[in-house]
Design a protein around this motif. Structure first.
Motif, short mmCIF file in Angstrom:
data_model
loop_
_atom_site.label_atom_id
_atom_site.label_comp_id
_atom_site.label_asym_id
_atom_site.label_seq_id
_atom_site.Cartn_x
_atom_site.Cartn_y
_atom_site.Cartn_z
N LEU A 64 113.98 -63.63 28.80
CA LEU A 64 113.66 -64.42 30.00
C LEU A 64 113.53 -63.52 31.22
N MET A 65 114.45 -62.56 31.36
CA MET A 65 114.42 -61.68 32.52
C MET A 65 113.27 -60.68 32.49
N LEU A 66 112.69 -60.48 31.31
CA LEU A 66 111.55 -59.58 31.19
C LEU A 66 110.22 -60.32 31.30
N GLY A 67 110.27 -61.61 31.60
CA GLY A 67 109.04 -62.34 31.84
C GLY A 67 108.51 -63.08 30.62
N LEU A 122 104.81 -63.59 28.89
CA LEU A 122 103.89 -63.98 29.96
C LEU A 122 104.24 -63.24 31.25
N LYS A 123 104.68 -62.01 31.11
CA LYS A 123 105.13 -61.24 32.28
C LYS A 123 104.04 -61.13 33.32
N ASP A 124 104.41 -61.39 34.56
CA ASP A 124 103.47 -61.26 35.67
C ASP A 124 103.35 -59.78 36.02
N TYR A 139 111.82 -70.93 31.02
CA TYR A 139 111.27 -69.70 31.63
C TYR A 139 111.75 -69.56 33.07
N ILE A 140 111.57 -68.35 33.61
CA ILE A 140 111.86 -68.07 35.02
C ILE A 140 110.53 -68.08 35.76
N ARG A 141 110.35 -69.04 36.62
CA ARG A 141 109.05 -69.27 37.25
C ARG A 141 108.53 -68.06 38.03
N THR A 142 109.42 -67.31 38.65
CA THR A 142 108.99 -66.20 39.51
C THR A 142 108.66 -64.92 38.73
N LEU A 143 108.96 -64.92 37.43
CA LEU A 143 108.74 -63.70 36.64
C LEU A 143 107.52 -63.79 35.73
N ILE A 144 106.95 -64.96 35.60
CA ILE A 144 105.85 -65.12 34.64
C ILE A 144 104.54 -65.36 35.37
N ASP A 145 103.46 -65.19 34.64
CA ASP A 145 102.12 -65.48 35.15
C ASP A 145 101.86 -66.97 34.88
N ASN A 146 101.93 -67.79 35.91
CA ASN A 146 101.82 -69.24 35.73
C ASN A 146 100.44 -69.66 35.24
N GLU A 147 99.41 -68.89 35.56
CA GLU A 147 98.07 -69.21 35.07
C GLU A 147 97.99 -69.00 33.56
#
Length: 491
Positions: A102-105, A122-124, A54-62
């Motif tokens: 991946l780029m869409l979260g 898991l898109k933020d 995953y891309i850490r900055t694009l997803i909701d880590n919670e």
């Protein structure tokens, strides 16, 4: 339990990525040199290996912890993917599809035992809160405005039009930005001709970066070389809902708070949301004031130059004495005097817009007063011209559409040049050419001066005046709506 894996260099071209099934080696190569890309191996309780990409900055880590990590830690099933809810398991996931998700979260999950890939969205979706519109402020009426989140913007419109016939078609434009664009219309009301034209125009946009709705409008416009906007940009959901209800289209662009309404006419640019809130007599008066202000801002300074340069005999004697007295010490001609003051006003207006709100207001007030007074005392401008420039500048702000007000400024400069060489005749020629130019314009192939030309008499009820709402029994004929009547039963 968690550790980062090592990458192995595997080169693959973009064309190959469209058909090549994804493998762990390929995805590691494609995500190389991306600091925020994570490839994590996870050992489950039954000693299976699950790999998360995953891309850490694009997803909701919670949500990642709640929806993926915790279910995997507690999973005792043989098939680990069954423990994760809301998973998407494709038949065969290609490299291109994997990169897009991946780029869409989304997060990609690889079960090494089953040799199976799946994805979880898991898109933020966090972003700016809904705030009051700053570009189209009104005293009464709704205060909410669009944000940069396109899903939220669609929801704001759907709250006002809770009907299943409100259709949304999604497109992706921009090879680099992969910008989501949503075309909205009401099925059964909006003419299919406009839908087809807009759909084709969006599909034909072949530009690498679409970062704003104005850029998309530039590629969809029927005419590139004109100062007149052919799409109405608005950040108000109520304006978009009204436009959809009368048979127009709305185009939303992701990451921008401004929607595009089309087709529009020249007259739509003078309509304000408050027109349909005020009493019809008051609304009609204010709309006429806007048209008059537009004409004042266009013609006042060119007429001053034309009369003082070529037709001073047409000026009433008392006013002529005042002009002669104020201009007797000026070294500049009326044209250069006006040109310098108009350019100065535009500099102050642009500086006010670019500065912080409070500083901009201060700069606008103090700059206008100080510069105007100093110009008179220095002998660069007459007091009469300062008054006319001030009225002209204020009148230009009455046009509700910002793009139209900027077009107004450019037209004013052209008329000023014509007035300095040809006098009043030059102004008439300029206005005539302006009407000819506007008559040739279209918005989604719809004439720009409709319903004046072509003539649609019933549409005049909401043109220069805003008639009583009870009288507006039909939708604008110029838009050729599929459902003509606005009442559920004809009256």
């Amino acid at each position: 339990m968690f550790w980062k894996g090592t990458s192995t260099s595997v080169r693959i071209s973009t064309e190959q990525a469209q058909h090549t099934p994804i493998t762990l080696e390929v995805i590691r190569e494609r995500l190389g040199n991306m600091e925020d890309a994570e490839i994590i191996e996870h050992q489950t309780p039954n000693v299976s290996t699950i790999i998360l990409v995953y891309i850490r900055t694009l997803i909701d880590n919670e949500r990642l912890n709640e929806s993926v990590i915790q279910p995997l830690r507690n999973c005792s099933n043989e098939n680990q993917l069954e423990c994760i809810s809301a998973t998407n398991i494709p038949g065969t996931l290609t490299v291109e599809e994997a990169e897009k998700q991946l780029m869409l979260g989304s997060i990609l999950i690889f079960d090494t035992d089953e040799n199976q890939w799946c994805s979880v969205n898991l898109k933020d979706s966090s972003g700016r809160a809904i705030e009051t519109s700053e570009t189209e402020t009104i005293l009464y009426g709704a205060k909410d405005s669009f944000t940069e989140n396109i899903e939220q913007n669609i929801a704001l419109i759907r709250r006002r039009l809770p009907i299943t016939t409100l259709k949304t078609e999604k497109f992706t434009v921009g090879s680099l930005t992969e910008t989501n664009v949503v075309l909205m219309y009401i099925e059964g009301i909006t003419n299919t001709k406009f839908i087809t034209i807009a759909r084709e125009k969006i599909k034909n946009v072949n530009f690498d970066q679409i970062l704003d709705s104005s850029q998309l409008a530039a590629f969809m416009e029927d005419h590139t070389h004109t100062v007149f906007p052919q799409f109405q940009q608005t950040d108000r959901p109520d304006v978009c809902a009204f436009a959809l209800g009368v048979g127009k289209l709305v185009i939303l662009v992701d990451n921008t708070p401004f929607a595009l309404n089309a087709p529009i006419t020249f007259f739509h640019l003078f309509q304000s949301p408050e027109d349909y809130i005020n009493r019809w007599i008051v609304a009609s008066f204010l709309r006429i004031i806007r048209y008059l202000s537009f004409m004042f801002s266009l013609l006042m300074i060119p007429l001053y130059v034309a009369l003082t340069t070529h037709h001073y005999q047409m000026i009433p004697l008392q006013i002529l004495f005042v002009l002669v007295d104020t201009r007797s010490q000026l070294p500049l001609s009326p044209f250069w005097e006006s040109l310098i003051m108009l350019v100065t006003i535009e500099i102050i207006k642009e500086a006010s817009l670019r500065m912080p709100t409070k500083s901009g207001q201060t700069l606008g007030v103090i700059g206008g007063i100080v510069v105007g007074q100093a110009a008179v005392e220095a002998g660069f401008a007459s007091q009469v011209l300062i008054v006319l420039v001030g009225i002209s500048a204020i009148a230009s702000f009455l046009v509700p559409n910002y793009l139209m007000s900027k077009a107004n400024t450019l037209i004013q400069f052209i008329l000023l040049i014509l007035a300095s060489y040809l006098g009043v005749m030059g102004i008439f020629m300029g206005i005539l050419l302006l009407f000819v130019h506007m008559n040739a314009l279209t918005s989604l192939k719809q004439p720009y001066l409709v319903p004046v030309t072509p003539f649609y008499g019933k549409d005049w009820l909401d043109l220069f005046i805003r008639g009583p709402l009870q009288w507006m029994k039909t939708r604008p004929e110029a838009l050729h709506p599929l459902q003509k009547w606005r009442y559920s039963r004809r009256r």
